[in-house]
Design a protein around this motif. Sequence first.
Motif, short mmCIF file in Angstrom:
data_model
loop_
_atom_site.label_atom_id
_atom_site.label_comp_id
_atom_site.label_asym_id
_atom_site.label_seq_id
_atom_site.Cartn_x
_atom_site.Cartn_y
_atom_site.Cartn_z
N ALA A 63 1.00 -1.07 0.03
CA ALA A 63 -0.02 -0.09 -0.01
C ALA A 63 0.73 1.35 -0.06
O ALA A 63 0.46 2.47 -0.69
CB ALA A 63 -0.88 -0.05 1.28
N LEU A 64 2.12 1.26 0.61
CA LEU A 64 2.93 2.38 0.79
C LEU A 64 3.41 2.58 -0.68
O LEU A 64 3.60 3.76 -1.27
CB LEU A 64 4.13 2.10 1.40
CG LEU A 64 3.95 2.21 2.93
CD1 LEU A 64 5.01 1.66 3.93
CD2 LEU A 64 3.86 4.13 3.34
N GLN A 65 3.70 1.45 -1.54
CA GLN A 65 4.09 1.72 -2.85
C GLN A 65 2.97 2.26 -3.94
O GLN A 65 3.12 3.23 -4.73
CB GLN A 65 4.85 0.44 -3.63
CG GLN A 65 4.98 0.42 -4.84
CD GLN A 65 5.85 1.65 -5.52
OE1 GLN A 65 6.84 1.97 -4.70
NE2 GLN A 65 5.72 1.97 -6.76
N GLU A 66 1.84 1.45 -3.67
CA GLU A 66 0.76 1.63 -4.61
C GLU A 66 0.03 2.98 -4.26
O GLU A 66 -0.26 3.69 -5.58
CB GLU A 66 -0.26 0.67 -4.32
CG GLU A 66 0.37 -0.86 -4.97
CD GLU A 66 0.42 -1.23 -6.32
OE1 GLU A 66 0.43 -0.12 -7.13
OE2 GLU A 66 1.05 -2.05 -6.67
N SER A 67 -0.07 3.53 -3.21
CA SER A 67 -1.08 4.65 -2.94
C SER A 67 -0.36 5.43 -1.81
O SER A 67 -0.99 6.55 -1.43
CB SER A 67 -2.36 4.28 -2.55
OG SER A 67 -2.32 3.68 -1.33
N ALA A 68 1.01 5.48 -1.33
CA ALA A 68 1.42 6.08 -0.24
C ALA A 68 0.49 5.87 0.75
O ALA A 68 0.24 6.91 1.84
CB ALA A 68 1.78 7.37 -0.50
N LEU A 69 -0.30 4.92 0.93
CA LEU A 69 -1.38 4.55 2.09
C LEU A 69 -2.50 5.85 2.30
O LEU A 69 -2.95 6.19 3.24
CB LEU A 69 -0.61 4.83 3.76
CG LEU A 69 0.21 3.48 3.96
CD1 LEU A 69 1.14 3.82 5.21
CD2 LEU A 69 -0.87 2.41 3.93
N ARG A 70 -2.79 6.10 0.95
CA ARG A 70 -3.94 7.35 0.78
C ARG A 70 -5.07 6.45 -0.10
O ARG A 70 -4.76 5.77 -1.06
CB ARG A 70 -3.40 8.27 0.04
CG ARG A 70 -2.78 9.33 0.98
CD ARG A 70 -2.17 10.33 0.19
NE ARG A 70 -1.13 9.94 -1.06
CZ ARG A 70 -1.61 10.40 -2.31
NH1 ARG A 70 -2.55 11.15 -2.44
NH2 ARG A 70 -0.91 9.85 -3.36
N ASN A 71 -5.96 6.74 0.37
CA ASN A 71 -7.45 5.81 -0.45
C ASN A 71 -7.60 6.66 -1.47
O ASN A 71 -8.88 7.50 -1.58
CB ASN A 71 -8.51 5.58 0.71
CG ASN A 71 -9.40 4.84 0.11
OD1 ASN A 71 -9.24 3.74 -0.60
ND2 ASN A 71 -10.67 4.61 0.42
#
Length: 312
Positions: free
Chosen positions: A87-95
């Motif tokens: 999730a850190l890579q894909e979205s920087a933990l943002r929805n």
Amino acid sequence: MSESTRPRRRGRLARSTAALAVLLGLASYVAVHQMTGSKGAPRCSVGSGENRYEFTPEQASNAATISAVGTTRGLPERAVTIALATALQESALRNIEHGDRDSLGLFQQRPSQGWGTPAQIMDPVYASGKFYAGLEKVPGYSRLPLTVAAQKVQRSGFPQAYAKHEPDATLLSAALTGRSPAALTCTTGRAEGPPGDPAVFRAELVRAFGAKAAPKAVTGGPSAGRSAAEPVVLAVPVRAAKGTGSAPGAGSDERRGWELAQWAVARADTLRVVEVGYGGRVWRAGEADGGWSKSAGPLAAGGESVRVRLAQ
């Protein structure tokens, strides 16, 4: 020097002077914020020194959800680390509501590839569950390099990108699964605002951890037949999921307690939590460093429950 040249030079000098003033103003602004530590800005952190990760309350809330969904499925800390790094890579933990082609959400899952409807994917609990479901199908995922395990689920065009997030994900998972007590700190920056809603807190807790995590006691507030000025304190029962996890101490009541306590801190900004107590320590939203302090008060008693006080 001609008369026509002088005005042009004066104009250039005026523009240069204005630009210098803007730069000096900007430098002063940055210096002041560095000296004050941007006091009042919401922030969260795990770790210390060079081994430290700082992030926003929004990111903390999403990370806490990802972790809770994983442990509730009975998965080990390694699975949570893999999910958080992804999730850190894909979205920087943002929805986020955008991405490559039709990718959406924390894990940038694509409706066209069978991950679910857009509404489902934008639900962090659902999206996390779908990621873990894919990870559980990977034989021996806990023994694989993180980037390999993540790639087998995600099938990304940049399969090596997940590895760089492993150190931060490891810090986060250690705190959010309860292995590192009092390791996650936050300042919410929300001294003013609406009161916390016990029903909303309870619903979010149950969605993440299941019905067994529902608070068993509520004190204060008009719903309890008391004054609206009295603080609302929820007692979240500590029940370890015996036999889950692979790290030493996994499944213990103490670790479960710290998992629940740090989930509450990570979600404090959105759920209007102002105090969390467990294991002889208390976190308070109003503290300048957002950290945990030792306390002998009833809120920090620990043992059978995590105590959570909501904003009035």
